[in-house]
Scaffold this motif. Structure first.
Motif, PDB file in Angstrom:
ATOM      1  N   MET A 125       7.900   1.901  -1.079  1.00  0.00           N
ATOM      2  CA  MET A 125       8.007   3.527  -1.337  1.00  0.00           C
ATOM      3  C   MET A 125       6.902   4.031  -1.000  1.00  0.00           C
ATOM      4  SD  MET A 125      10.652   3.496  -4.508  1.00  0.00           S
ATOM      5  CE  MET A 125      12.417   3.072  -4.222  1.00  0.00           C
ATOM      6  N   ILE A 126       5.739   3.682  -1.644  1.00  0.00           N
ATOM      7  CA  ILE A 126       4.599   4.673  -1.379  1.00  0.00           C
ATOM      8  C   ILE A 126       4.029   4.589  -0.096  1.00  0.00           C
ATOM      9  CG2 ILE A 126       2.152   4.460  -2.337  1.00  0.00           C
ATOM     10  CD1 ILE A 126       3.368   3.122  -4.942  1.00  0.00           C
ATOM     11  N   LEU A 127       4.209   3.414   0.570  1.00  0.00           N
ATOM     12  CA  LEU A 127       3.749   3.320   1.797  1.00  0.00           C
ATOM     13  C   LEU A 127       4.512   4.288   2.709  1.00  0.00           C
ATOM     14  CD1 LEU A 127       2.512  -0.527   2.428  1.00  0.00           C
ATOM     15  CD2 LEU A 127       1.218   1.595   2.713  1.00  0.00           C
ATOM     16  N   HIS A 128       5.787   4.135   2.753  1.00  0.00           N
ATOM     17  CA  HIS A 128       6.790   4.804   3.440  1.00  0.00           C
ATOM     18  C   HIS A 128       6.591   6.262   3.409  1.00  0.00           C
ATOM     19  CE1 HIS A 128      10.607   5.967   5.334  1.00  0.00           C
ATOM     20  NE2 HIS A 128      10.748   7.121   4.325  1.00  0.00           N
ATOM     21  N   VAL A 129       6.257   6.800   2.098  1.00  0.00           N
ATOM     22  CA  VAL A 129       5.683   8.322   1.982  1.00  0.00           C
ATOM     23  C   VAL A 129       4.558   8.464   2.759  1.00  0.00           C
ATOM     24  CG1 VAL A 129       5.263   9.960   0.379  1.00  0.00           C
ATOM     25  CG2 VAL A 129       7.123   8.593  -0.051  1.00  0.00           C
ATOM     26  N   LEU A 130       3.441   7.634   2.413  1.00  0.00           N
ATOM     27  CA  LEU A 130       2.124   7.923   3.033  1.00  0.00           C
ATOM     28  C   LEU A 130       2.125   7.974   4.444  1.00  0.00           C
ATOM     29  CD1 LEU A 130      -0.067   5.790   0.712  1.00  0.00           C
ATOM     30  CD2 LEU A 130       0.141   8.305   0.638  1.00  0.00           C
ATOM     31  N   ASN A 131       2.965   7.024   5.066  1.00  0.00           N
ATOM     32  CA  ASN A 131       3.205   6.850   6.483  1.00  0.00           C
ATOM     33  C   ASN A 131       3.808   8.026   7.045  1.00  0.00           C
ATOM     34  OD1 ASN A 131       2.900   5.295   8.884  1.00  0.00           O
ATOM     35  ND2 ASN A 131       4.866   4.674   9.052  1.00  0.00           N
ATOM     36  N   TYR A 132       4.837   8.517   6.351  1.00  0.00           N
ATOM     37  CA  TYR A 132       5.608   9.626   6.801  1.00  0.00           C
ATOM     38  C   TYR A 132       4.807  10.898   7.002  1.00  0.00           C
ATOM     39  CZ  TYR A 132       9.380  13.250   6.447  1.00  0.00           C
ATOM     40  OH  TYR A 132      10.151  14.260   6.837  1.00  0.00           O
ATOM     41  N   HIS A 133       3.847  10.879   6.012  1.00  0.00           N
ATOM     42  CA  HIS A 133       2.850  12.290   6.126  1.00  0.00           C
ATOM     43  C   HIS A 133       1.607  11.754   6.901  1.00  0.00           C
ATOM     44  CE1 HIS A 133       5.439  14.908   3.714  1.00  0.00           C
ATOM     45  NE2 HIS A 133       5.790  13.940   2.838  1.00  0.00           N
ATOM     46  N   GLU A 134       1.602  10.775   7.603  1.00  0.00           N
ATOM     47  CA  GLU A 134       0.448  10.406   8.245  1.00  0.00           C
ATOM     48  C   GLU A 134      -0.723  10.233   7.463  1.00  0.00           C
ATOM     49  OE1 GLU A 134       0.660  12.866  11.816  1.00  0.00           O
ATOM     50  OE2 GLU A 134       2.047  11.966  12.587  1.00  0.00           O
ATOM     51  N   GLN A 280      14.435   4.186 -10.852  1.00  0.00           N
ATOM     52  CA  GLN A 280      13.390   3.984 -11.859  1.00  0.00           C
ATOM     53  C   GLN A 280      11.980   3.654 -10.919  1.00  0.00           C
ATOM     54  OE1 GLN A 280      13.196   0.465 -14.718  1.00  0.00           O
ATOM     55  NE2 GLN A 280      14.231   2.028 -15.941  1.00  0.00           N
ATOM     56  N   ASN A 281      12.160   2.755 -10.000  1.00  0.00           N
ATOM     57  CA  ASN A 281      11.039   2.599  -9.089  1.00  0.00           C
ATOM     58  C   ASN A 281      10.570   3.727  -8.259  1.00  0.00           C
ATOM     59  OD1 ASN A 281      11.434  -0.140  -9.621  1.00  0.00           O
ATOM     60  ND2 ASN A 281      12.565  -0.774  -7.801  1.00  0.00           N
ATOM     61  N   LEU A 282      11.513   4.568  -7.721  1.00  0.00           N
ATOM     62  CA  LEU A 282      11.235   5.914  -7.101  1.00  0.00           C
ATOM     63  C   LEU A 282      10.358   6.647  -8.231  1.00  0.00           C
ATOM     64  CD1 LEU A 282      13.811   7.960  -5.074  1.00  0.00           C
ATOM     65  CD2 LEU A 282      12.434   9.164  -6.834  1.00  0.00           C
ATOM     66  N   ALA A 283      10.828   6.872  -9.337  1.00  0.00           N
ATOM     67  CA  ALA A 283      10.025   7.635 -10.311  1.00  0.00           C
ATOM     68  C   ALA A 283       8.567   7.307 -10.444  1.00  0.00           C
ATOM     69  CB  ALA A 283      10.702   7.891 -11.613  1.00  0.00           C
ATOM     70  N   GLY A 284       8.228   5.842 -10.661  1.00  0.00           N
ATOM     71  CA  GLY A 284       6.911   5.409 -10.492  1.00  0.00           C
ATOM     72  C   GLY A 284       6.180   5.828  -9.305  1.00  0.00           C
ATOM     73  N   ALA A 285       6.922   5.560  -8.143  1.00  0.00           N
ATOM     74  CA  ALA A 285       6.226   5.592  -6.961  1.00  0.00           C
ATOM     75  C   ALA A 285       6.123   7.035  -6.870  1.00  0.00           C
ATOM     76  CB  ALA A 285       7.328   5.387  -5.615  1.00  0.00           C
TER      77      ALA A 285
END
Length: 455
Positions: A125-134, A280-285
């Protein structure tokens, strides 16, 4: 260790983590060699692509010479491995996988995601978000991710490195859990549920590893933790380490027509994922992303398109009246959470949940008792295990009666023959049903492509 001329040899280069690290270092400019006695796909094709595939299978001590800068030792190798013995004899520096990752990240901000379950999904999830925002970061994750060629990425320039923190052993000669070696600046603990009983014979011994992990954070570091897990809460809040503590819990959400909607300040956000454990995982991410410079609005924008980590509640096929998932779940807590998540998402459908007991822990007669109630959310509950797998792992034999007693479900269906399990599966009418296949194996050779023909 940052020189582009460094020569590194991998003992057991074919492992899923090892070959990814080898490729990452090759891309960084290192000279890479390696050996293994068996290399399977996709490791084989990936190593071949970069001309890193060993020409011959086996162990060749003559490949270990004093001009090597280091050897990286994989878990697949044995303590009496001929190449390892030669490296020890010559005094060549030997690293475990996590030790080497730490060496590569000593000057970076280290973010480590730990926990018995959820760590691969949260890291993804974290990598997806970081990648999305380059936002470029170094990383090591335990699953192949959509949009990423390898599971390991290393640079000289990126500020952050994101590491999935596994509690299993570091190498055949280093019995410390991997996540003890990373010394995180920022960390997360998702949950603690007894696992790897071949290494941690008691629950107390297992929990102690997470206490050590929490105390390994750098002075003034940040720990994000799941406050809904009582053991995690006790471990983190009881730590006297000088760290900042940020609790998270399941966010407010609703399910409508098979879609989960997350409550946000900007309104309800439809998600591709579902289940309380994933929310729950999303909240931690989200907490981790905020500590890495991604604000809340940007996080929500990116997470809406996250479809899940590979083999984690992966949708094989869906029709208007049927859906089939496969999931890596095998420990009792994961099986229970995954089964409940699918039932909650498809309340009006019959849930057929099939679990393969495949790991060392799950096939242990004593540990089996931990599975009580794990399949209670399923309308039809099936357990498959191979007596041959029990023999290979040199465990005491497990009977169908022991399994039935452990799960405490009178209507539990148990198979030990792959052909009989497949016949059962293909005899099911999946109209108005959800089929959930949980295993870190393949049910004795089940073709998941063929499973798609069931709907």
């Amino acid at each position: 260790m940052g020189s582009s001329m460094s020569k590194i040899h991998f003992i057991a280069i074919g492992g899923s983590a090892m070959h990814n690290l080898a490729i990452a270092l090759f891309k960084k400019g290192y000279q890479i060699t390696g050996s293994d006695d068996a290399i399977h796909e996709p490791s084989k094709s990936r190593l071949l692509k970069y001309n890193l595939l060993p020409q011959d299978l086996g162990w060749f001590p003559e490949r270990i010479t004093t001009d090597l800068d280091a050897v990286v030792l994989g878990m697949h190798a044995k303590p009496d491995n001929a190449e390892l013995l030669k490296a020890q004899e010559l005094g060549v520096k030997i690293y475990s996988y996590p030790e080497f990752l730490y060496e590569q990240s000593k000057d970076k901000t280290r973010v480590v995601i730990g926990g018995s379950h959820g760590k691969t999904t949260i890291t993804s999830m974290i990598l997806h978000v970081l990648n999305y925002h380059e936002k470029e970061v170094d990383f090591m994750v335990g699953a192949q991710l959509e949009g990423f060629e390898t599971m390991v990425h290393l640079t000289e320039t990126n500020e952050f490195i994101l590491l999935e923190g596994d509690e299993y052993l570091s190498s055949p000669i280093d019995r410390r859990p991997k996540f003890h070696l990373y010394k995180p600046n920022i960390a997360l603990l998702s949950g603690i549920a007894w696992d790897h009983i071949n290494v941690f014979p008691t629950f107390e011994n297992y929990v102690a590893q997470f206490k050590i992990f929490t105390d390994s954070l750098t002075n003034g570091g940040i720990m994000v933790y799941n406050s809904e897990d009582p053991i995690v809460k006790e471990v983190v809040e009881g730590s006297e380490n000088h760290i900042k503590k940020y609790a998270y819990s399941t966010p407010l959400h609703r399910v409508e027509n098979g879609i989960s909607y997350l409550e946000t300040p900007e309104g309800d956000l439809p998600l591709e994922i579902f289940g309380n454990h994933n929310l729950q995982n999303l909240a931690g991410a989200k907490w981790i992303c905020q500590h890495m410079g991604i604000d809340e609005d940007d996080f929500y924008e990116a997470i809406a398109s996250f479809k899940g980590a590979n083999k984690r509640l992966e949708k094989i096929i869906e029709t208007p009246s049927s859906v089939v998932f496969k999931d890596f779940a095998h420990s009792p807590s994961k099986v229970s959470a995954t089964t409940q998540a699918v039932k909650d998402q498809y309340t009006n459908r019959k849930l057929i949940a099939c679990l393969e007991l495949h790991t060392y822990s799950s096939l242990n007669a004593t540990f089996l008792e931990e599975y009580v109630g794990a399949l209670s959310a399923a309308d039809v509950a099936v357990v498959f295990y191979s007596p041959d797998a029990v023999k290979i792992k040199q465990l005491d034999s497990v009977s169908k009666e022991q399994i039935a007693k452990a799960f405490q479900r009178e209507d539990l269906i148990i198979y030990t023959n792959p052909a009989e399990f497949k016949a059962f599966l293909f005899d099911q009418n999946l109209k108005d049903s959800a089929l959930l296949l949980m295993s870190s194996g393949d049910y004795g050779g089940l073709d998941f492509e063929e499973v798609k023909t069931l709907v």
